[in-house]
Design a protein around this motif. Structure first.
Motif, PDB file in Angstrom:
ATOM      1  N   ASN A 572       0.843  -1.202   0.000  1.00 19.70           N
ATOM      2  CA  ASN A 572       0.000   0.000   0.000  1.00 19.70           C
ATOM      3  C   ASN A 572       0.884   1.260   0.000  1.00 19.70           C
ATOM      4  O   ASN A 572       0.818   2.075   0.906  1.00 19.70           O
ATOM      5  N   LYS A 575       2.713   6.412  -3.114  1.00 24.61           N
ATOM      6  CA  LYS A 575       2.526   6.744  -4.529  1.00 24.61           C
ATOM      7  C   LYS A 575       2.568   5.446  -5.334  1.00 24.61           C
ATOM      8  O   LYS A 575       3.605   5.067  -5.875  1.00 24.61           O
ATOM      9  N   PRO A 576       1.419   4.760  -5.397  1.00 28.17           N
ATOM     10  CA  PRO A 576       1.414   3.448  -6.043  1.00 28.17           C
ATOM     11  C   PRO A 576       1.702   3.507  -7.542  1.00 28.17           C
ATOM     12  O   PRO A 576       2.233   2.566  -8.115  1.00 28.17           O
ATOM     13  N   GLY A 577       1.368   4.644  -8.169  1.00 29.40           N
ATOM     14  CA  GLY A 577       1.619   4.773  -9.599  1.00 29.40           C
ATOM     15  C   GLY A 577       0.605   4.023 -10.429  1.00 29.40           C
ATOM     16  O   GLY A 577      -0.163   3.190  -9.945  1.00 29.40           O
ATOM     17  N   ARG A 578       0.631   4.342 -11.720  1.00 29.84           N
ATOM     18  CA  ARG A 578      -0.311   3.715 -12.650  1.00 29.84           C
ATOM     19  C   ARG A 578       0.004   2.222 -12.779  1.00 29.84           C
ATOM     20  O   ARG A 578       1.155   1.824 -12.854  1.00 29.84           O
ATOM     21  N   PHE A 580      -0.587  -0.202 -10.495  1.00 31.80           N
ATOM     22  CA  PHE A 580      -0.143  -0.910  -9.290  1.00 31.80           C
ATOM     23  C   PHE A 580      -0.907  -2.223  -9.104  1.00 31.80           C
ATOM     24  O   PHE A 580      -0.389  -3.174  -8.521  1.00 31.80           O
ATOM     25  N   HIS A 581      -2.123  -2.267  -9.614  1.00 31.16           N
ATOM     26  CA  HIS A 581      -2.899  -3.512  -9.573  1.00 31.16           C
ATOM     27  C   HIS A 581      -2.100  -4.638 -10.235  1.00 31.16           C
ATOM     28  O   HIS A 581      -2.005  -5.760  -9.706  1.00 31.16           O
ATOM     29  N   THR A 583       1.147  -4.699 -10.670  1.00 30.81           N
ATOM     30  CA  THR A 583       2.350  -4.955  -9.875  1.00 30.81           C
ATOM     31  C   THR A 583       2.050  -5.928  -8.742  1.00 30.81           C
ATOM     32  O   THR A 583       2.785  -6.896  -8.512  1.00 30.81           O
ATOM     33  N   LEU A 584       0.946  -5.670  -8.022  1.00 33.11           N
ATOM     34  CA  LEU A 584       0.598  -6.550  -6.903  1.00 33.11           C
ATOM     35  C   LEU A 584       0.184  -7.929  -7.409  1.00 33.11           C
ATOM     36  O   LEU A 584       0.489  -8.949  -6.787  1.00 33.11           O
ATOM     37  N   HIS A 594       8.408  -9.067  -7.103  1.00 31.40           N
ATOM     38  CA  HIS A 594       8.074  -8.363  -8.337  1.00 31.40           C
ATOM     39  C   HIS A 594       9.344  -7.789  -8.931  1.00 31.40           C
ATOM     40  O   HIS A 594      10.122  -7.115  -8.260  1.00 31.40           O
ATOM     41  N   LYS A 608      10.950  -5.684  -6.049  1.00 28.92           N
ATOM     42  CA  LYS A 608      10.208  -5.562  -4.793  1.00 28.92           C
ATOM     43  C   LYS A 608      10.102  -6.984  -4.253  1.00 28.92           C
ATOM     44  O   LYS A 608       9.560  -7.855  -4.912  1.00 28.92           O
ATOM     45  N   LYS A 723      -5.014  -7.054  -1.153  1.00 27.78           N
ATOM     46  CA  LYS A 723      -4.356  -6.391  -0.015  1.00 27.78           C
ATOM     47  C   LYS A 723      -4.888  -6.926   1.310  1.00 27.78           C
ATOM     48  O   LYS A 723      -4.119  -7.235   2.236  1.00 27.78           O
TER      49      LYS A 723
END
Length: 804
Positions: A572, A575-578, A580-581, A583-584, A594, A608, A723
């Motif tokens: 969380n 600044k997750p950035g565009r 991030f879904h 990425t997770l 990641h 990460k 999350k």
């Protein structure tokens, strides 16, 4: 059946199959013809396990015979065979012994003047190996403990241990030119390989260039395809993950990669040229010239074809390649050394990533190659050192970093263009680069892991090494790197000759009559001494265990109190950035890790790692103690050096006239003690890597359940659901997860302690009993062989000390 076959099967632990070989009337000649005769071997040794051992031992034997290719003499004759070009026919032992006495150790300059692969040390090793082959034949065939022990010890000398030197450097830094120059290949022989892990070794079997290509598994590739099709392929040219997927699919499938579903892409028609991939076998390419081999190899190693010829090569298979081993003929500098061209960081593919970590962890030396014009300011080069540090130091065995500044011959825009002016400019630039790099190194946090002695800067020019237009050969500093590799080879040779000297001392000592009383007294003294020395090692190990227990308890407490914030920072971020879904999603699909391109650089992966983050307080709690307990420096030893200090004091006893009658046995026990300590230090070095990584591995295993649950979630609000799934699992697990990680590490430390003490005690006890309590009247007289090997050992040792 002759004695050779019987001896070999006994030596290899395959005595129960002697009858089958006897029935078929095997001789030494027919025995050696069994290489690659699968059906015949299966008939002789029906059981799979022993059969694999036989095949492995036979291959090693054939390799040894091909390397030496001696005209073997009758084992009972009083003439030692020769490996030189001139015949030794008719020479007595004393004549040959005199020749051995005349051997002189060479200086570095003499050795380098001959060029790579021309060192007399190799000839010495070959001669000593030949002597030991003849001695093996002389050992009585009567089965007894001493004979079996000696056969085993001679066989153990052949263990092929390799030093690994890892080479990092981005495309264009001059890695390929450097490797070609160092190992003596023509310029352009080895070309840049940017995607795969490349090992370069000597070809000891034949005079061809070989490439052994190891693929990832079908299942791993299917998983990559499934993930890319289900979660990764939303068109976005600015997204590095999207570009990575498109590049891989286009390479292997062309246009079909974007259009077809994963199951269709696993059709065998796409792998007609690499059927080995489908059955998990290695693909082997061979060529008489290096350049020809690399023309064929490009498709398996290059991510970007550089020229039109490359582009016409058809399909590209680099996404499927795990590792490539290149074998180079006549590369004597690589006989006991492997150079590994390493990508800048780990890989998105799990098996490639694991191999990267394993290889980096096995490197005793790391070469970081960068262009001299930006060496000190090359952020990527320093990032490599930072990112790989944990795998090299506590999780590895690296004891030297060589920062190599290439292209030191550049001399553009000079006022003084005379030969002397250009030379002065180059040398001054080299001096400045060296100072800047050392200054930068001294400011880095990783410096605490490496002393100034273990960090060296080289300013090299492959062009000048070949042409010597402005610099002499020494000033190019390529010879320094060659000499470094040769010293690694010399260590292997010295270990072999030292071991051979010890064994011959025992054989000769056992062949002499008398001294029963003194043997008994010495045996009692040594057994008592061993008990006291073992206690010293044990006490240090217990003390170390208690220190780790204290550190880990503190780490557990800190982890339980603070790791929730660590978890939040990863799943969380502020600044997750565009995207991030995505990425997770990638993170849960890849067990908490990641990786993506860093700054649009396909060779640099930004990572990460949730498991590493969660275990960070635990690893930080033991980092300093771990480095102190398991140092990588050659002149230090594990457990505060207590294992290195273990000694039966046989060297001092040998000098005492009172023990003259057992002088040779004491010589053997001294050699055995040195060898045993080296073996145990190697075991500790390997085990400590597993122990250090166990903290993160245990955390990953504890978190795996929530990764598996989270990756099943999709549809509306799947990001928030992922999350929550991770957070809930962490809350439920944190009170026992870190304690389990602590206990796993402590258990492994305890097992290591018990195993080391057991091996040390049993090995030295067996050596003492067999050398001092066993009758050896039937042992042959090996006086001449002993004197020859003694002289060879002095020559090698003198050369090594001179180099240092």
């Amino acid at each position: 059946m002759d004695d050779f076959v019987c001896d070999k099967l006994t030596e290899w632990g395959l005595r129960e199959w002697i009858g089958n070989f006897a029935e078929e009337g095997f001789t030494e000649e027919s025995f050696l013809c069994l290489d690659d005769q699968e059906e015949e071997i299966a008939k002789l040794i029906p059981k799979m396990g022993p059969r694999f051992i036989f095949k492995k031992r036979l291959k090693l034997l054939m390799k040894e015979q091909n390397t030496a290719n001696p005209d073997t003499a009758d084992a009972s004759a009083q003439v030692i065979p020769s490996t030189s070009g001139t015949s030794n026919e008719g020479k007595s032992k004393s004549d040959l012994q005199g020749e051995s006495n005349q051997q002189q150790s060479q200086t570095k300059k003499q050795r380098l003047a001959k060029g790579p692969g021309s060192y007399s040390e190799e000839e010495t090793l070959t001669k000593v190996k030949e002597i030991m082959r003849c001695v093996l034949k002389k050992i009585p065939h009567r089965r007894n403990n001493l004979s079996d022990f000696l056969r085993r010890k001679i066989h153990d000398l052949e263990t092929d241990e390799r030093e690994v030197v890892g080479v990092f450097g981005k495309t264009g830094a001059g890695k390929s030119s450097l490797i070609n120059a160092v190992i003596g290949l023509p310029s352009g022989s080895i070309s840049a390989c940017t995607s795969a892990l490349i090992k370069v070794e000597a070809n000891m079997q034949n005079s061809k260039y070989e490439a052994i290509i190891e693929f990832i598994t079908k299942e791993e590739w299917r998983d990559e395809l499934w993930f890319s099709k289900n979660f990764g392929l939303e068109k976005d040219d600015d997204d590095p993950e999207y570009r990575d997927i498109v590049e891989k699919l286009s390479a292997v499938y062309g246009k079909d990669g974007k259009e077809k579903p994963p199951d269709d892409l696993m059709d065998t028609k796409y792998f007609k040229e690499i059927p080995e991939f489908l059955v998990s076998k290695e693909k082997i390419l061979t060529a008489k010239e290096a350049k020809k081999l690399f023309e064929r190899l490009i498709r398996y190693t290059r991510t970007n074809p550089d020229n039109a010829g490359d582009k016409g090569a058809g399909r590209w298979y680099w996404p499927l390649v795990k590792c490539v081993t290149i074998k180079v003929p006549n590369a004597d500098l690589l006989k006991h050394v492997t150079l590994v061209d390493l990508p800048g960081s780990g890989d998105t593919n799990k098996s490639r990533d694991e191999m990267w970590k394993t290889v980096v962890g096995s490197c005793s030396t790391i070469w970081i190659v960068t262009d001299i014009n930006r060496a000190a300011s090359d952020k990527e080069a320093w990032d490599i050192l930072k990112d790989a540090c944990s795998y090299m130091v506590n999780g590895g065995q690296c004891n030297q970093i060589h920062f190599i500044c290439t292209k030191s011959d550049c001399h553009d825009n000079l006022e003084d263009t005379s030969k002397a002016g250009i030379r002065d400019f180059i040398l001054k630039t080299n001096q400045q680069a060296n100072a800047k790099v050392m200054k930068e190194f001294n400011q880095l946090k990783v410096k605490k892991h490496f002393s100034e002695e273990s960090f060296k800067v080289f300013t090299v020019s492959s062009v000048e090494f070949l042409n010597q237009k402005y610099l002499n050969i020494e000033e190019t500093e390529i010879p320094k790197l060659q000499e470094f590799l040769q010293e690694l080879n010399d260590c292997h040779m010295l270990n072999y000759v030292s071991g051979a000297l010890g064994i011959l001392s025992l054989i000769q000592g056992a062949s002499l009559r008398g001294g029963a009383e003194i043997k008994k007294d010495v045996c009692t003294i040594l057994e008592k001494k061993m008990t006291g020395e073992l206690d010293k090692v044990r006490n240090q190990m217990v003390e170390t265990y208690q220190a780790f227990e204290k550190c880990l308890n503190e780490g557990v407490e800190k982890s339980e109190n603070s790791c929730e914030k660590v978890l939040e920072s990863v799943i969380n971020p502020r600044k997750p950035g565009r995207g991030f879904h995505k990425t997770l999603r990638y993170l849960v699909e890849h067990s908490g890790i990641h990786k993506a391109e860093k700054n649009k650089n396909p060779n640099k992966k930004e990572q990460k790692n949730l498991n590493m983050a969660l275990s960070s307080y635990l690893t930080e709690s033991i980092d300093e103690k771990f480095k102190e307990t398991f140092p990588n420096e050659v002149n230090c030893g594990p457990f505060n050096g207590k294992l290195n200090l273990f000694s039966l004091d046989t060297k001092t006893m040998k000098m005492n006239p009172e023990y003259k009658d057992v002088e040779l046995q004491l010589e053997f026990l001294n050699a055995e003690e040195v060898k045993m300590k080296k073996k145990l230090i190697k075991i500790i070095r390997e085990r400590k890597k597993t122990i250090y990584s166990s903290l993160m591995t245990t955390v990953e295993e504890s978190m795996q359940e929530c990764y598996d649950d989270a990756k099943k979630l999709c549809g509306t609000n799947s990001l928030e659901k992922m999350k929550e799934t991770i957070k809930k699992h962490f809350q439920d697990s944190k009170n026992h997860m870190f304690k389990i990680a602590r206990d796993v590490m402590l258990n492994q430390l305890r097992e290591l302690r018990n195993n080391i003490l057991k091996d040390l005690k049993e090995t030295m006890k067996e050596s003492i009993e067999l050398s001092l309590k066993t009758s050896g009247y039937s042992m042959p007289d090996v006086t001449a062989e002993l004197d020859m090997v003694k002289n060879h050992y002095k020559g090698l040792k003198g050369s090594a000390e001179e180099d240092r």
